[in-house]
Design a protein around this motif. Structure first.
Motif, short mmCIF file in Angstrom:
data_model
loop_
_atom_site.label_atom_id
_atom_site.label_comp_id
_atom_site.label_asym_id
_atom_site.label_seq_id
_atom_site.Cartn_x
_atom_site.Cartn_y
_atom_site.Cartn_z
N THR A 53 -2.02 -10.18 2.20
CA THR A 53 -1.64 -9.41 1.06
C THR A 53 -1.21 -10.05 -0.26
N LEU A 79 -11.57 -5.35 1.88
CA LEU A 79 -11.47 -4.08 2.43
C LEU A 79 -12.65 -3.54 3.26
N TYR A 109 -14.42 -6.92 -1.14
CA TYR A 109 -14.89 -7.41 -0.08
C TYR A 109 -13.88 -7.27 1.26
N PHE A 160 4.66 -5.47 -2.16
CA PHE A 160 3.44 -4.47 -1.82
C PHE A 160 3.12 -4.31 -0.52
N HIS A 184 -14.77 -5.63 4.62
CA HIS A 184 -14.67 -6.49 6.04
C HIS A 184 -13.67 -5.91 7.23
N ARG A 193 -2.97 7.24 8.83
CA ARG A 193 -4.06 6.02 8.85
C ARG A 193 -4.70 6.60 10.08
N GLU A 252 -11.39 5.86 -4.77
CA GLU A 252 -10.32 6.08 -5.33
C GLU A 252 -9.17 4.69 -5.43
N GLY A 253 -9.76 3.57 -5.88
CA GLY A 253 -8.93 2.33 -5.82
C GLY A 253 -8.14 2.23 -7.25
C1 GRG Z 1 -11.10 -9.28 6.15
C2 GRG Z 1 -10.47 -11.35 4.96
C3 GRG Z 1 -10.09 -9.99 5.19
C4 GRG Z 1 -9.18 -9.66 4.84
C5 GRG Z 1 -8.73 -8.40 4.98
C6 GRG Z 1 -7.36 -6.26 2.80
C7 GRG Z 1 -7.09 -6.62 3.98
C8 GRG Z 1 -7.48 -8.18 4.32
C9 GRG Z 1 -6.59 -5.64 4.99
C10 GRG Z 1 -6.47 -4.40 4.82
C11 GRG Z 1 -5.33 -4.04 5.47
C12 GRG Z 1 -4.35 -3.29 4.77
C13 GRG Z 1 -4.15 -1.84 4.55
C14 GRG Z 1 -3.22 -4.07 3.94
C15 GRG Z 1 -2.20 -3.65 3.32
C16 GRG Z 1 -2.18 -3.88 1.97
C17 GRG Z 1 -3.53 -3.70 1.25
C18 GRG Z 1 -4.43 -4.82 0.86
C19 GRG Z 1 -3.82 -2.26 0.94
C20 GRG Z 1 -5.13 -1.97 0.36
O1 GRG Z 1 -4.84 -2.31 -0.99
P1 GRG Z 1 -4.69 -1.13 -2.40
O2 GRG Z 1 -3.62 -0.30 -1.73
O3 GRG Z 1 -6.24 -0.50 -2.24
O4 GRG Z 1 -4.60 -1.93 -3.50
P2 GRG Z 1 -6.97 0.01 -3.57
O5 GRG Z 1 -8.26 1.05 -2.61
O6 GRG Z 1 -6.06 0.98 -4.26
O7 GRG Z 1 -7.60 -1.04 -4.29
#
Ligand code: GRG
Length: 299
Positions: free
Chosen positions: A190, A90, A88, A226, A92, A243, A52-53
């Motif tokens: 982010t 996400l 990647y 964001f 990890h 969550r 669902e990205g």
């Molecule tokens: C492991 C090096 C490493 C980094 C991880 C992605 C991340 C950093 C953490 C995820 C935690 C989180 C929920 C952060 C908030 C912002 C974010 C990156 C949300 C997810 O991105 P979206 O909403 O996802 O664009 P989709 O699935 O729609 O691509």
């Protein structure tokens, strides 16, 4: 004749199918280049890429390409690379050693489906293949611009960006955090990848300094916005799925300034991002539509 206003939905409908096709082709192409013994690893990569990205970062890359006059097909390798890196991160992030999430993009997270070792390697492969993919830009742009774009991507994905931000997020004490410290983490964890999605087309097009500055201001503003929108969605019980309980306390914007002030700060950043652009003949419309989406999104 009047044209309909570009919205996030209309832009996404116009671009995402081709982005997804390209992403699928990259997996098939890699598969044709390596031994069939690696198919399970490619399956794990593909599994996390699709779900669902929203494809926000590839869409930003395409919107920024529109702004600087790069045709859509030429930016696809970079759009794919950014989605590989995001995916990647996400995979990890979901691991038990990090956020320990069982679900991602509407389905079991990678380690739940394939086990931890394969999830780690699928993430590693996505990150590495992202940089291999960048060089598919070479036929379309002067080589020194491609190298500069790769350097920007590497530094924003690395210690001074995504990985550094994640490191701080998991290693600092969230119970005593200040708002500037929280913003610092957000900007890196982010914001950096979002900013590089917007900057890379500027670099590839050879845009002048003024335009690159506009893109930087836009990217910085919506990158932080964001993450604030993510915090707002997370803390509003009427919006989005929960969550679930966090394993450790986690500081958030709404904790510092409450939900309504966080929304105000979000709106202000969206205005800053949009104001930074100087849209000539509507080429900035997709960037504006994406900023508006970030300001109002419900998922
Ligand atoms: C492991 C090096 C490493 C980094 C991880 C992605 C991340 C950093 C953490 C995820 C935690 C989180 C929920 C952060 C908030 C912002 C974010 C990156 C949300 C997810 O991105 P979206 O909403 O996802 O664009 P989709 O699935 O729609 O691509």
């Amino acid at each position: 004749m009047s044209r309909d206003k570009v919205t996030f939905q209309s832009y996404s409908d116009a671009r995402v199918p081709a982005i997804n096709r390209y992403l699928k082709e990259t997996i098939l192409q890699t598969s044709s280049l390596v031994s069939a013994r690696f198919t399970p690893l490619l399956d794990a990569m593909e599994y996390s890429l699709f779900g669902e990205g929203k494809r926000l970062r590839p869409l930003l890359m395409c919107a920024s390409a529109d702004y600087v006059g790069i045709p859509f097909e030429k930016i696809l390798p970079a759009a794919c690379a950014i989605e590989y890196i995001h995916t990647y991160s996400l995979v990890h992030d979901d691991l038990p050693a990090m956020d320990n999430d069982d679900f991602r993009r509407g389905k079991p997270s990678s380690h739940k489906k394939y086990g931890e070792a394969t999830a780690i390697l699928a993430g590693d492969a996505l990150l590495t293949e992202a940089f291999a993919r960048i060089f598919y830009l070479l036929p379309h742009f002067p080589h020194e611009r491609v190298l500069k774009a790769a350097q920007v991507l590497g530094s924003y994905a690395g210690v001074g960006g995504l990985v550094g931000g994640q490191f701080l997020d998991i290693s600092v004490d969230h119970t005593n955090m200040t708002l500037p410290e929280l913003e610092f983490i957000h900007i890196h964890k982010t914001g950096a990848l979002i900013l590089s999605s917007v900057l890379m087309p500027g670099i590839l097009s050879g845009a002048d300094e003024k335009r690159v500055k506009q893109l930087r201001r836009y990217g910085e503003a919506i990158g932080l916005a964001f993450q604030i929108s993510d915090d707002v969605l997370d803390s509003d019980p009427h919006q989005r799925y929960s969550r679930g309980p966090r394993s450790k306390p986690r500081a958030s914007y709404s904790q510092f300034m409450g939900l309504s002030e966080s929304r105000e700060r979000l709106a202000q950043l969206i205005r800053t991002g949009i104001d930074a652009l100087e849209s000539a003949g509507g080429s900035g419309e997709p960037l504006i539509a994406i900023a508006e989406f970030i300001g109002t999104r419900k998922a």
